[in-house]
Design a protein around this motif. Structure first.
Motif, short mmCIF file in Angstrom:
data_model
loop_
_atom_site.label_atom_id
_atom_site.label_comp_id
_atom_site.label_asym_id
_atom_site.label_seq_id
_atom_site.Cartn_x
_atom_site.Cartn_y
_atom_site.Cartn_z
N GLU A 71 0.76 -1.28 -0.01
CA GLU A 71 0.19 -0.07 0.01
C GLU A 71 0.96 1.37 -0.13
O GLU A 71 1.85 1.29 0.48
CB GLU A 71 -1.03 -0.07 1.29
CG GLU A 71 -1.71 -1.23 1.59
CD GLU A 71 -1.42 -2.00 2.64
OE1 GLU A 71 -1.80 -3.19 2.83
OE2 GLU A 71 -0.32 -1.45 3.56
N VAL A 72 0.36 2.20 -0.69
CA VAL A 72 1.16 3.73 -0.74
C VAL A 72 0.12 4.43 0.21
O VAL A 72 -1.02 4.70 -0.42
CB VAL A 72 1.37 3.99 -2.23
CG1 VAL A 72 1.88 5.47 -2.31
CG2 VAL A 72 2.37 3.12 -2.91
N PHE A 73 0.57 5.18 0.93
CA PHE A 73 -0.06 6.23 1.77
C PHE A 73 0.33 7.54 1.53
O PHE A 73 1.67 7.82 1.24
CB PHE A 73 -0.05 5.88 3.16
CG PHE A 73 -0.85 4.95 3.63
CD1 PHE A 73 -2.13 4.80 3.77
CD2 PHE A 73 -0.12 3.47 3.40
CE1 PHE A 73 -2.79 3.51 4.28
CE2 PHE A 73 -0.72 2.38 3.97
CZ PHE A 73 -2.15 2.39 4.28
N ASP A 74 -0.46 8.49 1.27
CA ASP A 74 -0.03 9.90 0.93
C ASP A 74 0.73 10.87 2.18
O ASP A 74 0.39 10.02 2.98
CB ASP A 74 -0.78 10.81 0.08
CG ASP A 74 -2.28 10.91 0.92
OD1 ASP A 74 -2.30 11.07 2.37
OD2 ASP A 74 -3.30 11.42 0.20
N ALA A 75 0.96 12.04 2.14
CA ALA A 75 1.46 12.60 3.22
C ALA A 75 0.40 12.89 4.42
O ALA A 75 0.87 13.14 5.39
CB ALA A 75 2.00 14.08 2.72
N GLU A 76 -0.92 12.67 3.98
CA GLU A 76 -2.03 12.78 5.04
C GLU A 76 -2.11 11.51 5.57
O GLU A 76 -3.31 11.21 6.24
CB GLU A 76 -3.19 13.75 4.45
CG GLU A 76 -2.97 15.18 4.24
CD GLU A 76 -2.01 15.37 3.34
OE1 GLU A 76 -2.34 14.76 2.28
OE2 GLU A 76 -1.15 16.37 3.48
N ASP A 77 -1.57 10.46 5.14
CA ASP A 77 -1.96 8.88 5.51
C ASP A 77 -3.38 8.46 4.88
O ASP A 77 -3.68 7.61 5.33
CB ASP A 77 -2.04 8.80 7.05
CG ASP A 77 -1.51 7.51 7.56
OD1 ASP A 77 -0.77 6.82 6.83
OD2 ASP A 77 -1.92 6.90 8.36
N HIS A 78 -3.66 9.05 3.71
CA HIS A 78 -4.71 8.33 2.96
C HIS A 78 -4.18 7.51 2.11
O HIS A 78 -3.10 7.56 1.30
CB HIS A 78 -5.31 9.73 2.17
CG HIS A 78 -6.15 10.54 3.20
ND1 HIS A 78 -6.08 11.86 2.92
CD2 HIS A 78 -6.69 10.48 4.33
CE1 HIS A 78 -6.71 12.55 3.92
NE2 HIS A 78 -7.19 11.79 4.75
N LEU A 79 -4.98 6.56 1.79
CA LEU A 79 -4.49 5.37 0.94
C LEU A 79 -4.52 5.92 -0.54
O LEU A 79 -5.66 6.36 -1.13
CB LEU A 79 -5.36 4.19 0.98
CG LEU A 79 -5.09 2.93 0.02
CD1 LEU A 79 -3.51 2.32 0.68
CD2 LEU A 79 -6.20 1.76 0.29
#
Length: 248
Positions: free
Chosen positions: A142-150
């Motif tokens: 999984e890749v999460f963005d800087a706001e920890d959204h998938l």
């Protein structure tokens, strides 16, 4: 019943029953080998360990495939474009494993532009993958963005020193490519040389996929599927990777 299905080996209800030799797959459609059976974990694993995978749409019988040309990534051969590397360096994205498996499968199953609203990852297929995950055979990256959204990811099956990728998707552009690059980096660290990508497409070709003749892929698979994997939980062994560590 369409004529090709009449020519196929029909699997019975015994989950551990062997598949026919992959070399018996039809030439048209390329790789179609068997029909029927079920999606139990034991049959799934038997198929993948034999170089065979299920691929069918809603309303169709379960179809099993082993195409004449196999899409394969070398774990040292995944390439991200220079443009994507530059964008990811300061993205704040991070890559993990097995922390959002069901969400990744659901994301991969969501219809995409150009698919006419359909998907091969039916509800039954999703249930099968979730069962394999609970048993420790199926994994997600999984890749999460800087706001920890998938932001996207991929999933597939693992056994021996082999990872068989099933699908990938992105909510944010580049996320699935980063997931693949992280998987390849970790597998390379473990000494696992290959990732099965089943059938090539334009996206995987840009990332470095190779097309191998069926016999070459099956020979490589036979040498990797029974090797002992590293001990420990997949999620912990994989760890967490900042995107910046994967693009420099």
């Amino acid at each position: 019943m369409p004529q090709p299905l009449r020519l196929l080996h029909r699997l019975d209800a015994t989950p551990d029953a062997p598949f026919p030799p992959p070399e018996r797959a039809l030439a048209d459609p390329d790789g179609l080998l068997a029909v029927g059976g079920d999606l139990s974990p034991s049959r799934f694993l038997n198929a993948y360990r034999s170089g065979i995978f299920p691929w069918f749409s809603e309303g169709e019988p379960i179809l099993w495939w082993c195409p004449s040309q196999r899409a394969v990534f070398r774990s040292d051969g995944v390439h991200l474009s220079s443009r994507l590397r530059r964008r990811l360096r300061n993205s704040g994205w991070a890559v993990r494993a097995d922390s959002a498996f069901a969400q990744v499968v659901a994301g991969c199953a969501a219809p995409r532009a150009g698919q006419g609203g359909g998907t091969w990852i039916t509800d039954d297929m999703q249930a099968a993958y979730l069962a394999l995950h609970r048993l420790g055979h199926a994994h997600s990256i999984e890749v999460f963005d800087a706001e920890d959204h998938l932001a996207g990811g991929l999933f597939g099956l693992s056994f021996g020193h082999m990872f068989c990728g099933d699908s990938m998707y992105s909510v944010e552009s580049g996320a699935s490519s980063l997931a693949l690059a992280a998987l390849a980096r970790r597998l390379r660290d473990w000494g696992w040389p290959l990732i099965d990508a089943q059938v090539p497409n334009a996206h995987t070709r840009r990332l470095g996929v190779e097309s191998w003749p069926r016999g070459r892929y099956l020979a490589a698979l036979a040498g990797l599927r029974d090797l002992p994997p590293p001990p420990g939980h997949w999620r912990l062994r994989f760890g967490e990777w900042p995107a910046s560590a994967l693009v420099d």
